[in-house]
Write a protein that holds these residues in place. Sequence first.
Motif, short mmCIF file in Angstrom:
data_model
loop_
_atom_site.label_atom_id
_atom_site.label_comp_id
_atom_site.label_asym_id
_atom_site.label_seq_id
_atom_site.Cartn_x
_atom_site.Cartn_y
_atom_site.Cartn_z
N VAL A 187 -36.24 -82.42 14.48
CA VAL A 187 -37.66 -82.17 14.22
C VAL A 187 -38.27 -83.33 13.45
N GLU A 188 -37.54 -83.84 12.46
CA GLU A 188 -38.03 -84.99 11.68
C GLU A 188 -38.24 -86.21 12.58
N ALA B 268 -38.69 -71.85 18.87
CA ALA B 268 -39.15 -71.59 17.51
C ALA B 268 -40.49 -72.25 17.21
N GLN B 269 -41.06 -72.94 18.23
CA GLN B 269 -42.37 -73.59 18.13
C GLN B 269 -42.40 -74.70 17.08
N LEU B 270 -41.25 -75.40 16.95
CA LEU B 270 -41.16 -76.51 16.01
C LEU B 270 -41.39 -77.86 16.70
N LEU B 271 -41.30 -77.86 18.02
CA LEU B 271 -41.60 -79.03 18.84
C LEU B 271 -41.95 -78.52 20.24
N VAL B 272 -42.26 -79.46 21.14
CA VAL B 272 -42.58 -79.08 22.52
C VAL B 272 -41.58 -79.72 23.46
N LYS B 273 -40.87 -78.89 24.21
CA LYS B 273 -39.89 -79.37 25.18
C LYS B 273 -40.62 -79.90 26.41
N VAL B 274 -40.30 -81.13 26.81
CA VAL B 274 -40.85 -81.71 28.03
C VAL B 274 -39.71 -82.28 28.84
N GLY C 59 -37.01 -84.36 30.04
CA GLY C 59 -36.24 -85.49 29.51
C GLY C 59 -36.25 -85.65 28.01
N GLY C 60 -36.92 -84.74 27.28
CA GLY C 60 -36.96 -84.89 25.83
C GLY C 60 -37.87 -83.90 25.15
N ALA C 61 -38.58 -84.36 24.12
CA ALA C 61 -39.45 -83.48 23.35
C ALA C 61 -40.58 -84.29 22.73
N THR C 62 -41.68 -83.62 22.43
CA THR C 62 -42.79 -84.25 21.73
C THR C 62 -43.17 -83.39 20.53
N ALA C 63 -43.85 -84.03 19.58
CA ALA C 63 -44.37 -83.29 18.44
C ALA C 63 -45.47 -82.35 18.90
N LYS C 64 -45.58 -81.20 18.24
CA LYS C 64 -46.56 -80.21 18.67
C LYS C 64 -47.98 -80.75 18.65
N SER C 65 -48.29 -81.55 17.66
CA SER C 65 -49.65 -82.05 17.50
C SER C 65 -49.99 -83.18 18.46
#
Length: 250
Positions: A11-12, A46-52, A54-60
């Motif tokens: 998450v960090e 848990a809504q701590l990031l967004v799964k896309v 191949g990876g993930a992005t920050a929610k904002s």
Amino acid sequence: MLTEERRTRIVEIVNEKKAVSVNELVELLDTSAATIRRDITELNRAQLLVKVFGGATAKSSLDVNTKEDAVGQKAKKHVVEKDLISRYAASLIKDNDFVYIDAGTTTLSLIDYIENRNAKFITNGVVHAKKLMDKGLESIMIGGRLKASTEAVVGPDCVEFIRKYHFTKAFMGTNGISMVAGYTTPDVDEAMIKTEAIRHAYKSYILADHSKFDQINSVTFAAINECNIITDKPAAKEYMNHTVVKVCEE
């Protein structure tokens, strides 16, 4: 590293970088891709990031586009840029090429600049097929279900049709380009067609003006390194490091 410690670190990293791939997290955290994917799935839940893809992005940082403008609206946008891109793309067509032309407004502009009459063409664009025919170019129209908003032929029949062929070049449109999500479109049916065309092409080109970069739509049809990009302005360094980007300028 314990599971909770690792997930906190993920998450960090995502919040710091805004977007990160599974492979990057594997290297940074020295763990397996399968573990990272499980972590991303749980952190997304848990809504701590967004799964896309191949990876993930920050929610904002993520704004996923799920709708698409009609052809008439898209045709009025970035007209000069599309002309620059399509003129260069047309110059790549050589004798005996078998060329796939994707539906879309930039790929439609491409046809205006085609001068090589010793190549053959195939398309899923209704207007594209008409324009190719009017120019007297040898062409094939793919059969399938017609999607009115984009004037494209889509569906399973279209996919099966494409599987019969092998293209020397494919010129593709896209709604978004992202390092994490790759090339994206809002429509599942169109994504299937694009994926199949790229799989059956020796070399694939994405024709996209600068506004398409760092945009994510709901469906990925190809990874960032699967195509070369033809665009009108220099892309960010991270794109240049992962694929060939040709910048067309006056």
